[in-house]
Design an enzyme around this catalytic site. Structure first.
Site, mmCIF file in Angstrom:
data_model
loop_
_atom_site.group_PDB
_atom_site.id
_atom_site.type_symbol
_atom_site.label_atom_id
_atom_site.label_comp_id
_atom_site.label_asym_id
_atom_site.label_seq_id
_atom_site.Cartn_x
_atom_site.Cartn_y
_atom_site.Cartn_z
ATOM 1 N N PRO A 127 0.794 -1.242 0.000
ATOM 2 C CA PRO A 127 0.000 0.000 0.000
ATOM 3 C C PRO A 127 0.825 1.291 0.000
ATOM 4 C CG PRO A 127 0.072 -0.928 2.211
ATOM 5 C CD PRO A 127 0.808 -1.900 1.324
ATOM 6 N N GLY A 128 2.169 1.198 0.147
ATOM 7 C CA GLY A 128 2.962 2.419 0.001
ATOM 8 C C GLY A 128 3.831 2.793 1.182
ATOM 9 N N ALA A 129 4.008 1.862 2.140
ATOM 10 C CA ALA A 129 4.795 2.202 3.339
ATOM 11 C C ALA A 129 6.280 2.416 2.997
ATOM 12 C CB ALA A 129 4.637 1.121 4.398
ATOM 13 N N TRP A 130 6.840 1.550 2.152
ATOM 14 C CA TRP A 130 8.256 1.735 1.784
ATOM 15 C C TRP A 130 8.410 3.043 1.007
ATOM 16 C CZ3 TRP A 130 11.849 -2.936 0.353
ATOM 17 C CH2 TRP A 130 11.914 -3.803 1.450
ATOM 18 N N ASP A 160 3.004 -1.433 -8.764
ATOM 19 C CA ASP A 160 2.344 -2.592 -8.144
ATOM 20 C C ASP A 160 1.201 -3.074 -9.029
ATOM 21 O OD1 ASP A 160 2.487 -3.638 -4.933
ATOM 22 O OD2 ASP A 160 0.771 -4.326 -6.132
ATOM 23 N N ASP A 166 2.090 -4.675 -13.997
ATOM 24 C CA ASP A 166 2.848 -5.897 -13.719
ATOM 25 C C ASP A 166 4.308 -5.669 -14.109
ATOM 26 O OD1 ASP A 166 3.951 -8.392 -13.604
ATOM 27 O OD2 ASP A 166 2.368 -9.391 -14.741
ATOM 28 N N ASP A 217 10.163 -5.403 -2.736
ATOM 29 C CA ASP A 217 9.459 -6.106 -1.650
ATOM 30 C C ASP A 217 8.308 -6.925 -2.247
ATOM 31 O OD1 ASP A 217 9.129 -6.715 1.069
ATOM 32 O OD2 ASP A 217 7.699 -5.094 1.394
ATOM 33 N N LYS A 249 13.729 -8.600 -1.471
ATOM 34 C CA LYS A 249 13.129 -9.590 -0.556
ATOM 35 C C LYS A 249 13.236 -10.987 -1.159
ATOM 36 C CE LYS A 249 8.496 -9.796 0.163
ATOM 37 N NZ LYS A 249 7.946 -9.321 1.396
HETATM 38 C C1 SAM Z 1 4.512 -7.256 0.756
HETATM 39 S S1 SAM Z 1 3.651 -6.257 -0.405
HETATM 40 C C2 SAM Z 1 4.649 -4.821 -0.478
HETATM 41 C C3 SAM Z 1 4.491 -3.897 0.703
HETATM 42 C C4 SAM Z 1 5.194 -2.566 0.459
HETATM 43 N N1 SAM Z 1 6.648 -2.722 0.463
HETATM 44 C C5 SAM Z 1 4.843 -1.531 1.511
HETATM 45 O O1 SAM Z 1 5.680 -1.259 2.367
HETATM 46 O O2 SAM Z 1 3.740 -0.963 1.462
HETATM 47 C C6 SAM Z 1 4.028 -7.076 -1.900
HETATM 48 C C7 SAM Z 1 3.420 -6.440 -3.147
HETATM 49 O O3 SAM Z 1 4.004 -7.019 -4.317
HETATM 50 C C8 SAM Z 1 3.065 -6.842 -5.358
HETATM 51 N N2 SAM Z 1 3.411 -7.621 -6.543
HETATM 52 C C9 SAM Z 1 3.461 -8.975 -6.660
HETATM 53 N N3 SAM Z 1 3.758 -9.325 -7.920
HETATM 54 C C10 SAM Z 1 3.936 -8.172 -8.632
HETATM 55 C C11 SAM Z 1 4.243 -7.874 -9.994
HETATM 56 N N4 SAM Z 1 4.433 -8.858 -10.888
HETATM 57 N N5 SAM Z 1 4.317 -6.578 -10.382
HETATM 58 C C12 SAM Z 1 4.100 -5.585 -9.473
HETATM 59 N N6 SAM Z 1 3.799 -5.799 -8.167
HETATM 60 C C13 SAM Z 1 3.710 -7.075 -7.754
HETATM 61 C C14 SAM Z 1 1.768 -7.287 -4.677
HETATM 62 O O4 SAM Z 1 0.651 -6.819 -5.385
HETATM 63 C C15 SAM Z 1 1.914 -6.683 -3.287
HETATM 64 O O5 SAM Z 1 1.222 -5.461 -3.172
#
Ligand code: SAM
Length: 232
Positions: A75-78, A104, A121, A146, A186
């Site tokens: 959701p945007g924390a990083w 994302d 994507d 992440d 990650k």
């Molecule tokens: C653990 S969350 C990230 C949290 C983020 N770092 C934060 O602090 O708000 C992982 C994210 O990876 C995204 N994701 C997974 N596969 C993806 C892709 N192929 N392209 C873009 N985003 C992707 C997911 O939709 C998810 O929102």
């Protein structure tokens, strides 16, 4: 430890919302998690902010004026942490102004100082090209990754999907990371982690494996911090 008040709150909430046992376990974990509480108090969008804060405090990867790509930003924390650390809003008039672009698959609520590419994507070359076009001078100082695939429940398959995402980020690094740049990536410790680590070692002069305190102990999540990109 869950306090009496938290336990009461948990039971009332779980009962009222008719949670399944798995949802009840998640709710109990959320209520007893100090990072969830701190995230709420400090206006971070989720607890993962503390993983990046800790890594940045120890390893100094984000600096004012830097251009940063946040892969899997929702959701945007990083991105919140990155915007602040690179001075992307120009809130410090004495420091150089940085840039943050986040991507994302999901919607990402807007954030002052960040450019978001939601519903995108990263595996798609067109999305990578849009990221490159958005970067000042077409180059990034730091790539944060992440991303996590939706868990299928089949460990091997999930590991393989995560490895594909990491390899895609390495491809993006080849396109846009400037010489000496940094990648924070990650991963889930397991069969493919050695492969990813070896690839990183080929491309970067320094690779460390980190497990920040905010990363849950029971999770196999680790972070590779790769510094000093050898741009050819
Ligand atoms: C653990 S969350 C990230 C949290 C983020 N770092 C934060 O602090 O708000 C992982 C994210 O990876 C995204 N994701 C997974 N596969 C993806 C892709 N192929 N392209 C873009 N985003 C992707 C997911 O939709 C998810 O929102």
């Amino acid at each position: 430890m869950i306090s009496r008040v938290q336990r009461r709150l948990f039971h009332t909430t779980a009962e009222r919302l008719k949670k399944t046992p798995a949802e009840q376990r998640w709710l109990a974990r959320q209520l007893s998690d100090p990072y969830v509480k701190s995230a709420r108090q400090q206006n971070y969008r989720c607890r993962s902010a503390f993983k990046l804060l800790e890594i940045d405090e120890k390893h100094g990867i984000l600096q004012p004026g830097f251009s940063v790509i946040d892969c899997g930003a929702a959701p945007g924390a990083w991105s919140q942490v990155a915007v602040h650390r690179v001075n992307a809003t120009g809130s410090d008039p004495e420091a150089p102004v940085g840039f943050v672009v986040g991507v994302d698959l999901l919607h990402i609520p807007p954030l002052d100082g960040a450019l978001f590419l939601p519903h995108s994507d990263l595996l798609q070359p067109a999305v990578q090209a849009r990221i490159q076009e958005s970067l000042p001078a077409g180059e990034a100082h730091v790539i944060l990754n992440d991303m996590a695939p939706n868990a299928s429940g089949i460990r091997e398959l999930d590991q393989q999907r995560l490895a594909e995402l990491c390899l895609c980020v390495l491809g993006l690094a080849r396109m846009v990371l400037g010489p000496g740049g940094t990648l924070l990536c990650k991963f889930w410790d397991g069969v493919h982690s050695r492969l990813i680590q070896n690839r990183l070692t080929e491309l970067f002069r320094e690779v460390k494996t980190l497990k920040p305190r905010a990363s849950r102990k029971e999770s196999s999540e680790i972070y590779f911090l790769a510094k000093r990109y050898r741009k050819s």
